[in-house]
Design a protein around this motif. Structure first.
Motif, PDB file in Angstrom:
ATOM      1  N   GLU A  95       0.841  -1.186   0.000  1.00  0.00           N
ATOM      2  CA  GLU A  95       0.000   0.000   0.000  1.00  0.00           C
ATOM      3  C   GLU A  95       0.879   1.238   0.000  1.00  0.00           C
ATOM      4  O   GLU A  95       1.977   1.243   0.578  1.00  0.00           O
ATOM      5  N   LYS A  96       0.382   2.288  -0.645  1.00  0.00           N
ATOM      6  CA  LYS A  96       1.091   3.563  -0.656  1.00  0.00           C
ATOM      7  C   LYS A  96       0.059   4.679  -0.641  1.00  0.00           C
ATOM      8  O   LYS A  96      -0.962   4.590  -1.333  1.00  0.00           O
ATOM      9  N   LYS A  97       0.332   5.711   0.161  1.00  0.00           N
ATOM     10  CA  LYS A  97      -0.608   6.832   0.275  1.00  0.00           C
ATOM     11  C   LYS A  97       0.083   8.140  -0.047  1.00  0.00           C
ATOM     12  O   LYS A  97       1.269   8.336   0.236  1.00  0.00           O
ATOM     13  N   ALA A 134      -4.574   6.825  -2.507  1.00  0.00           N
ATOM     14  CA  ALA A 134      -3.872   5.640  -2.034  1.00  0.00           C
ATOM     15  C   ALA A 134      -3.988   4.552  -3.097  1.00  0.00           C
ATOM     16  O   ALA A 134      -4.955   4.516  -3.880  1.00  0.00           O
ATOM     17  N   THR A 157      -3.430   0.227  -3.446  1.00  0.00           N
ATOM     18  CA  THR A 157      -3.172  -1.043  -2.797  1.00  0.00           C
ATOM     19  C   THR A 157      -2.838  -2.082  -3.850  1.00  0.00           C
ATOM     20  O   THR A 157      -3.326  -2.020  -4.982  1.00  0.00           O
ATOM     21  N   ASN A 217      -2.296  -6.362  -4.454  1.00  0.00           N
ATOM     22  CA  ASN A 217      -2.366  -7.749  -4.010  1.00  0.00           C
ATOM     23  C   ASN A 217      -1.692  -8.596  -5.085  1.00  0.00           C
ATOM     24  O   ASN A 217      -2.297  -8.909  -6.118  1.00  0.00           O
ATOM     25  N   HIS A 248      -7.613   4.451  -4.658  1.00  0.00           N
ATOM     26  CA  HIS A 248      -8.630   4.973  -3.752  1.00  0.00           C
ATOM     27  C   HIS A 248      -8.452   6.486  -3.660  1.00  0.00           C
ATOM     28  O   HIS A 248      -7.350   6.951  -3.337  1.00  0.00           O
TER      29      HIS A 248
END
Lengths: 113, 112
Positions: free
Chosen positions: A56-58, A63, A65, A67, A76
Motif C-alpha cells: 500500500e502507498k498513500k 492511495a 493497494t 495484491n 482509492h
C-alpha cells in the motif's frame, strides 16, 4: 499475453465521497504499477505508483493497494473534489524491470458538486 | 528543464501519404516510449528504446510503422502509406532507468 483490465469504465460520485477504481493484470512478472490522470485534451500525468515490494502507498487523498497473489491493484481517492474529474488509467510494467507499460482502458470519473 | 516535447501538435494528411512524428525526451532520460491513443480509448504500446539496446518493437501494428532514435535522444515515428485507422493521438514518454514515465502532449493525427 499481457493484459490489464480496469473497472468500472465510468464512475460518478458526489463531492466528498470516496472513489475506488480496480485493475487486474495477467503477467506475474510485472513489478511496477503506476496510475495516470488525464484531463480532456491533456497529457497523462502520473499521480501515484507502487512497486511490488509494498502492499500500500498513500499520498494525501490518494492511495493505491496491491495484491500480488491475486494480481490486482486499486486506486482509492477520498474526499473527492470536482477537480478530480478526469479519466484515470492504471498500468502494469510488462516483465521484470521498468519496461513498457500495458494500460487499462481507463475510468472516467465525474465528481458532482 | 523542459518536459517531453512532441511535434507537430496536430497533423492532417491524406490517406496514402507518409507522416513523421517527432519526440524530444527530457534531457538525460535514457528510455523513450511511443504509445497510441485512439479516441476515447486507453494507451496502446508501440515501441520502446533503452540506451543502446535493440528497441522493443513488439507493439508496432504493421510494417508501415517504424521508429528510430538518433544519438540516444530525439526519436521519429514514421507511418508510411497512412490509413484512416491510423488516426489517433500519438504519445511519447521518456524516463530515467527505473523511474516513472513522463508523457508529452502528443501529436493528434487525422487521416482524411
Amino acid at each position: 499475453g499481457e493484459n490489464v483490465e480496469q473497472h468500472p469504465s465510468t464512475l460518478s460520485v458526489q463531492e466528498g465521497d470516496s472513489a475506488v477504481i480496480k485493475c487486474t493484470y495477467s503477467d506475474s512478472a510485472s513489478n511496477y504499477f503506476p496510475w495516470y490522470k488525464q484531463e480532456l485534451g491533456k497529457r497523462p500525468q502520473l499521480i501515484i505508483d507502487i512497486r511490488s515490494n509494498v502492499g500500500e502507498k498513500k499520498d494525501q487523498r490518494i492511495a493505491v493497494t496491491l495484491n500480488k497473489t491475486a494480481k490486482h491493484f486499486s486506486l482509492h481517492i477520498t474526499e473527492t473534489q470536482p477537480e478530480d474529474s478526469a479519466v484515470y488509467f492504471c498500468a502494469a510494467s510488462y516483465g521484470a524491470g521498468y519496461n513498457k507499460l500495458i494500460f487499462g482502458a481507463g475510468t472516467r470519473l465525474a465528481v458532482h458538486p | 528543464g523542459a518536459g517531453v516535447s512532441q511535434s507537430p501538435s496536430n497533423k492532417v494528411t491524406e490517406k496514402g501519404k507518409d507522416v513523421e512524428l517527432r519526440c524530444d525526451p527530457i534531457s538525460g532520460h535514457t528510455a523513450l516510449y511511443w504509445y497510441r491513443q485512439s479516441l476515447g480509448q486507453g494507451l496502446e504500446f508501440l515501441i520502446y528504446f533503452q540506451g543502446n539496446s535493440a528497441p522493443d518493437k513488439s507493439g508496432l501494428p504493421s510494417d508501415r510503422f517504424s521508429a528510430e532514435r538518433t544519438g540516444g535522444s530525439v526519436s521519429t515515428l514514421t507511418i508510411q502509406r497512412t490509413q484512416q485507422e491510423d488516426s489517433a493521438v500519438y504519445l511519447c514518454a521518456s524516463s530515467y532507468l527505473g523511474q516513472p514515465q513522463h508523457f508529452g502532449d502528443g501529436t493528434r493525427l487525422s487521416i482524411l
